[in-house]
Scaffold this motif. Structure first.
Motif, PDB file in Angstrom:
ATOM      1  N   PRO A  56      45.941  45.202  41.287  1.00  0.00           N
ATOM      2  CA  PRO A  56      45.347  43.820  40.715  1.00  0.00           C
ATOM      3  C   PRO A  56      44.722  44.370  39.165  1.00  0.00           C
ATOM      4  CG  PRO A  56      43.820  44.990  42.212  1.00  0.00           C
ATOM      5  CD  PRO A  56      45.187  45.472  42.175  1.00  0.00           C
ATOM      6  N   SER A  57      44.756  43.425  38.279  1.00  0.00           N
ATOM      7  CA  SER A  57      43.889  43.688  37.094  1.00  0.00           C
ATOM      8  C   SER A  57      42.706  43.110  37.181  1.00  0.00           C
ATOM      9  CB  SER A  57      44.762  43.051  35.944  1.00  0.00           C
ATOM     10  OG  SER A  57      44.786  41.480  36.099  1.00  0.00           O
ATOM     11  N   ASP A  58      41.781  43.015  36.097  1.00  0.00           N
ATOM     12  CA  ASP A  58      40.447  42.463  36.282  1.00  0.00           C
ATOM     13  C   ASP A  58      40.523  41.173  36.142  1.00  0.00           C
ATOM     14  OD1 ASP A  58      39.351  45.141  36.338  1.00  0.00           O
ATOM     15  OD2 ASP A  58      39.010  45.180  34.244  1.00  0.00           O
ATOM     16  N   GLU A  59      41.508  40.661  35.476  1.00  0.00           N
ATOM     17  CA  GLU A  59      41.883  39.174  35.233  1.00  0.00           C
ATOM     18  C   GLU A  59      42.274  38.496  36.810  1.00  0.00           C
ATOM     19  OE1 GLU A  59      43.300  41.432  33.041  1.00  0.00           O
ATOM     20  OE2 GLU A  59      41.942  41.034  31.658  1.00  0.00           O
ATOM     21  N   ASP A  60      42.977  39.352  37.603  1.00  0.00           N
ATOM     22  CA  ASP A  60      43.335  38.896  38.719  1.00  0.00           C
ATOM     23  C   ASP A  60      42.291  38.694  39.593  1.00  0.00           C
ATOM     24  OD1 ASP A  60      46.428  38.936  38.145  1.00  0.00           O
ATOM     25  OD2 ASP A  60      46.605  40.781  38.968  1.00  0.00           O
ATOM     26  N   THR A  61      41.446  39.838  39.693  1.00  0.00           N
ATOM     27  CA  THR A  61      40.299  39.808  40.501  1.00  0.00           C
ATOM     28  C   THR A  61      39.330  38.564  40.207  1.00  0.00           C
ATOM     29  OG1 THR A  61      40.678  42.036  40.771  1.00  0.00           O
ATOM     30  CG2 THR A  61      38.379  41.174  41.411  1.00  0.00           C
TER      31      THR A  61
END
Length: 108
Positions: A50-55
Motif C-alpha cells: 500500500p501507498s500512503d494515499e491508499d491507506t
C-alpha cells in the motif's frame, strides 16, 4: 476511535492477516459501487504494497462504513487485535523442548 481501529486493521491486512475481512470489504465495495481506485487500494494493501494515499483513502472509506455498521467495526477490531496466545504457547513448547534436551545431556 474508529479511525484508529481501521488503521490498525489495515496494518494487519498489509502484514498478511485478515483474508476473510478483505473478502468482506471487497464485496461491500462492489455492492456500493466504490470507484476502482478504492478497490485497487484494498488489493494493494492485501498484497502488502500500500501507498500512503491508499491507506488514507481506505481509512476514510472504511471509517464511514464502520460508523454505520457495528458488525464491520467489530470485525475490523478483531483483525487489529494481536494474537499473543499463539506466541505464549509456542514459547512454552520451546521451553519444554529445551528442558527435554538437557535431560538427555546427563552423563554418568
Amino acid at each position: 476511535m474508529i479511525e484508529a481501529i481501521v488503521s490498525a486493521a489495515l496494518i494487519k491486512i498489509a502484514e498478511g492477516s485478515g483474508a476473510a475481512i478483505v473478502d468482506a470489504i471487497r464485496q461491500r465495495f462492489l455492492r456500493r459501487n466504490e470507484p476502482d481506485e478504492v478497490i485497487g487500494a484494498l488489493e494493494r494493501t492485501a498484497h502488502r504494497v500500500p501507498s500512503d494515499e491508499d491507506t488514507a483513502r481506505l481509512v476514510e472509506v472504511l471509517s464511514a462504513y464502520a460508523a454505520e455498521d457495528p458488525r464491520l467495526l467489530e470485525a475490523l477490531r478483531q483483525v487489529s487485535v494481536s494474537t499473543g496466545a499463539v506466541n505464549s504457547v509456542t514459547s512454552s513448547t520451546v521451553g519444554k523442548l529445551i528442558q527435554a534436551q538437557h535431560v538427555g545431556d546427563v552423563t554418568m
